[in-house]
Enzyme design. Structure first.
Site, short mmCIF file in Angstrom:
data_model
loop_
_atom_site.label_atom_id
_atom_site.label_comp_id
_atom_site.label_asym_id
_atom_site.label_seq_id
_atom_site.Cartn_x
_atom_site.Cartn_y
_atom_site.Cartn_z
N GLY A 1 -67.48 -52.48 -6.46
CA GLY A 1 -66.22 -51.89 -6.03
C GLY A 1 -65.62 -52.57 -4.82
N GLU B 1 -60.66 -60.63 -0.46
CA GLU B 1 -61.88 -60.25 -1.18
C GLU B 1 -62.46 -61.48 -1.88
OE1 GLU B 1 -63.12 -57.86 -5.26
OE2 GLU B 1 -61.10 -57.61 -4.42
N GLU C 1 -46.93 -49.75 -16.57
CA GLU C 1 -48.15 -49.32 -15.88
C GLU C 1 -48.41 -50.14 -14.62
OE1 GLU C 1 -49.70 -52.27 -19.10
OE2 GLU C 1 -48.02 -50.88 -18.79
N GLY D 1 -63.07 -54.55 -4.79
CA GLY D 1 -61.63 -54.44 -4.88
C GLY D 1 -61.11 -53.09 -4.42
N GLN E 1 -81.10 -55.78 2.92
CA GLN E 1 -81.63 -56.70 3.93
C GLN E 1 -81.60 -58.14 3.43
OE1 GLN E 1 -85.42 -55.42 5.72
NE2 GLN E 1 -85.01 -53.36 4.96
N CYS F 1 -45.37 -52.77 -24.95
CA CYS F 1 -45.44 -54.16 -25.36
C CYS F 1 -45.80 -54.27 -26.85
CB CYS F 1 -46.43 -54.92 -24.47
SG CYS F 1 -46.27 -56.73 -24.61
N SER G 1 -73.04 -57.24 -8.91
CA SER G 1 -71.59 -57.23 -9.05
C SER G 1 -71.12 -55.82 -9.42
CB SER G 1 -71.16 -58.22 -10.13
OG SER G 1 -71.75 -57.89 -11.38
N SER G 2 -69.80 -55.66 -9.48
CA SER G 2 -69.17 -54.39 -9.89
C SER G 2 -69.49 -53.24 -8.94
CB SER G 2 -69.59 -54.01 -11.32
OG SER G 2 -69.24 -55.02 -12.24
N HIS H 1 -44.36 -53.82 -19.23
CA HIS H 1 -45.58 -53.10 -18.85
C HIS H 1 -45.31 -52.20 -17.64
CE1 HIS H 1 -48.61 -55.18 -21.40
NE2 HIS H 1 -47.70 -56.15 -21.38
#
Length: 548
Positions: A16, A140, A509, A18, A192, A381, A13-14, A507
Site C-alpha cells: 500500500g 513513490e 471514473e 501508493g 529490521q 467506453c 510488495s502490495s 472514462h
C-alpha cells in the site's frame, strides 16, 4: 525551496505504498501546502499501456494523455494534485530517454553508464514535478528494497538527498510486521532486514510505517525504534482499516505523521482542517440504504483491473448515503444461457471498458436484460460499444451488427475504427488518449447530471460510434446526448423511456472523488437506489396483502 518525500517499500510488495503516499499528500494539503506526487516503476515497459490487466491492473489516464500506474488514481482521489506525463516514470522510459540522448550525441562520446547517466535522468525526473508553486514533492518508488531492478532508483534517491541537503528530504519506508500464529506474536525481523538493506545502499529512513493486520504493543515499537535507529515517535503502525481506504489519512494523523513532517522541514503549520473528509467518512460509515450493482466484465476476478470503477461506485454511494455492494459477473458466463440467472435481483448493471472479443456477447446480453427489464444501466467506453451493438441488433433488427474491432467483415459495423487511427501500427501510447471536450445536449440525462452544456473527460480508445448509422438509431429511440464540439464524434448515448440507461465513450471514473462523486456515478447509484426502494415497497405491500 521545495521539499521532497520519498516513499519506499520493503519485505513484500502490495503493502500500500501508493495509498500511503496519497494519504500523506492529503494530510499536507489540509495544512495549506501544495503537493505534487509521482510514481517510479522499475519495470522495463515504457508505460503500462500495453501490459495485461492480469499483471498490472487498470491503466490510469491523465488529462494530458499519459497511460500510467493505477496508484496515480489514489493520488488524485486523495489530493487535488494535478498529475501529468511527469507523474509516472518506468525504467523503460528512463533508459529510452538516455539512449535517445546518446544517439543524438549529447554525451559527446562518453561511455554511458548507470552511474551517472541513468541516476542523473532519474534525479531530473524528480525535479520536473517541482516548481515555485509546489511545497512538497512526494515520490513513490515501486517494487521492494532488495530487488535488483530498484537499485538505480534508490541510488538516485541517495544522491538526490546529498545534493539537496537532508533537511530538505524525508525518507519514509513502508514495511510489514507479520503475525506468526504458531508463536502468537508479531515479528520485527523482516522490518529490521529491510531497513538494513536500505542502510547498505546509503539511505537511512526517517519514518517507518509498519503495515499489520493485528494490534501492535508498545514494546514492539520500542524494539523497532532501537534496532532500526529511528525515533519511537517516527514508528507508525498502519493497521488494516475497518471500513475504507479513505480512513488511512486519519490513521496516520492520529499518530502525528503530519506534524512530524512539518517539523522535519520547518514548514509552517496550517489549520489541518479535514471537515469535508470527516463528513465523507461519516456518510460512508452510516449509510441509510444499500444497493447491489452488477459489474459485468472480462477481468472481473481481479479487483485492480477495475479499481477506479469500484472506487467511483463507492463515491456515488457516499453522495447518496447508500452502501454499494458489488456483484462481480464474468461476462463470458452470460455468453450463452439465461442472463437473469446471473443478474436477477440487482439494482443496477455496469459494463466497464476493455478490448477484444472475449466476453462481448455476454456484455450484450447483460445490456439487453437491463434495457428490457428497466434495470438502471451504465456503460463505459467498450460498455458503450456493447450498448450500441445491442440496440442495433435487438431494436433496429440489424442482424450481425458488431464492431470492426471484433468482426472486421461485419455486415453492420455500428462501431468502427477512428479515422485518426487508420494506419497506426504501434500499440503503446497511440490511442485517443487524455482529456477532450464534450458538448452535452440540453434536456438529457447527461445534461441533468452535469448541470452544464460543456465538459472535459478523459479518453482511452481506438474505436467509435459509426455515424453512418446515426440517423437510423436516433429515429429508433437512441438518444445522442453528448458529442465532440464539432458533432463529428458521439460521446454519450442514452434512452429516454428508461429509469436510467446511459453509456459514454470516455472514462468518467478517472475524475470521480470521494468528496465529489462524478455526476454519472452519483445519478446511476441514485437510480439504483430508487429501484431498490421500489422493490422493497412492492415486497412490503405483498406481505401486507398476505397478512390481510
Amino acid at each position: 525551496m521545495t521539499k521532497y518525500i520519498f516513499v519506499t517499500g520493503g519485505v513484500v510488495s502490495s503493502l500500500g505504498k501508493g495509498l500511503t503516499a496519497a494519504a500523506i499528500g492529503g494530510l499536507l494539503e489540509s495544512h495549506g501546502l501544495k503537493v505534487a506526487l509521482q510514481k517510479f516503476d522499475p519495470y522495463i515497459n515504457i508505460d503500462p499501456g500495453t501490459m495485461s490487466p492480469y499483471q498490472h491492473g487498470e491503466v490510469y489516464v491523465t488529462d494530458d494523455g499519459a497511460e500510467t500506474d493505477l496508484d496515480l488514481g489514489h493520488y488524485e482521489r486523495f489530493t487535488s494534485a494535478h498529475l501529468s506525463q511527469h507523474s509516472n516514470y518506468t525504467t523503460g522510459k528512463i533508459y529510452d530517454a538516455v539512449i535517445k540522448r546518446e544517439r543524438r550525441g549529447d554525451y559527446l562520446g562518453q561511455t554511458v553508464q548507470v552511474i551517472p547517466h541513468i541516476t542523473n535522468e532519474i534525479k531530473s525526473c524528480i525535479s520536473r514535478v517541482a516548481s515555485r508553486e509546489v511545497d512538497v514533492v512526494i515520490s513513490e518508488i515501486g517494487g521492494t528494497v532488495g530487488d535488483i531492478e530498484s537499485l538505480p532508483f534508490l541510488e538516485a534517491l541517495r544522491q538526490f538527498a546529498h545534493d539537496e541537503g537532508r533537511e530538505n528530504v524525508l525518507f519514509i519506508h513502508l514495511t510489514l510486521l507479520p503475525y506468526i500464529r504458531a508463536a502468537g506474536e508479531i515479528k520485527t525481523k523482516p522490518t529490521q532486514h529491510s531497513v538494513g538493506k536500505l542502510r547498505e545502499i546509503g539511505i537511512v529512513p526517517d519514518v517507518l510505517v509498519c503495515r499489520t493486520e493485528h494490534d501492535v504493543e508498545d514494546d514492539v515499537r520500542d524494539k523497532i525504534a532501537l534496532f532500526c535507529n529511528v525515533q519511537k515517535s517516527a514508528v507508525l503502525i498502519e493497521k488494516d482499516v475497518e471500513y475504507s481506504i479513505y480512513e488511512v489519512p486519519l490513521v496516520l494523523r492520529g499518530q502525528g505523521l503530519d506534524d512530524l513532517i512539518l517539523k522535519h522541514f520547518g514548514l509552517k503549520h496550517g489549520s489541518g482542517n479535514m471537515d469535508r473528509w470527516l463528513e465523507m467518512l461519516d456518510r460512508l460509515r452510516n449509510p441509510q440504504s444499500e444497493v447491489e450493482i452488477a459489474v459485468v466484465g472480462k477481468y472481473i476476478e481481479l479487483t485492480d483491473s477495475y479499481k477506479s470503477i469500484y472506487e467511483a461506485l463507492t463515491h456515488g454511494g457516499i453522495e447518496n448515503r447508500c452502501r454499494v455492494r458489488i456483484r462481480r459477473v464474468k461476462a463470458e458466463d452470460l455468453s450463452s444461457g439465461d442472463a437473469a440467472r446471473h443478474l436477477s435481483g440487482v439494482d443496477g448493471i455496469l459494463v466497464p471498458g476493455g478490448f477484444g472479443d472475449r466476453g462481448l456477447e455476454g456484455k450484450i446480453r447483460a445490456i439487453q436484460f437491463a434495457r428490457e427489464n428497466d434495470v438502471p444501466f451504465f456503460g463505459i467506453c467498450y460498455g458503450m460499444h456493447a450498448a450500441v451493438i445491442e440496440f442495433a441488433r435487438n431494436v433496429l433488427g440489424l442482424e450481425g451488427a458488431s464492431s470492426t474491432e471484433v468482426v472486421k467483415d461485419t455486415p453492420h459495423p455500428v462501431i468502427s475504427l477512428l479515422e485518426e487511427q487508420e494506419g497506426v501500427e504501434d500499440m503503446g501510447g497511440t490511442m485517443r488518449l487524455g482529456a477532450y471536450p464534450c458538448a452535452v445536449v440540453p434536456g438529457t440525462i447527461a445534461a441533468r447530471a452535469y448541470g452544464r452544456e460543456s465538459v472535459s473527460e478523459r479518453h482511452r480508445h481506438r474505436f467509435e460510434y459509426n455515424n453512418a448509422y446515426r440517423d437510423r438509431m436516433v429515429d429508433a429511440g437512441l438518444v445522442i446526448s453528448g458529442t465532440s464540439p464539432d458533432e463529428s464524434l458521439v460521446e454519450v448515448v442514452e434512452l429516454a423511456d428508461h429509469p436510467f440507461f446511459l453509456a459514454c465513450q470516455y472514462h468518467p471514473e478517472f475524475q470521480s472523488r470521494p468528496i465529489e462523486a462524478h455526476p454519472f456515478f452519483r445519478d446511476f447509484v441514485a437510480a439504483a437506489r430508487g429501484r431498490e426502494k421500489g422493490r422493497a415497497t412492492a415486497a412490503r405491500r405483498r406481505t401486507e396483502e398476505v397478512a390481510e
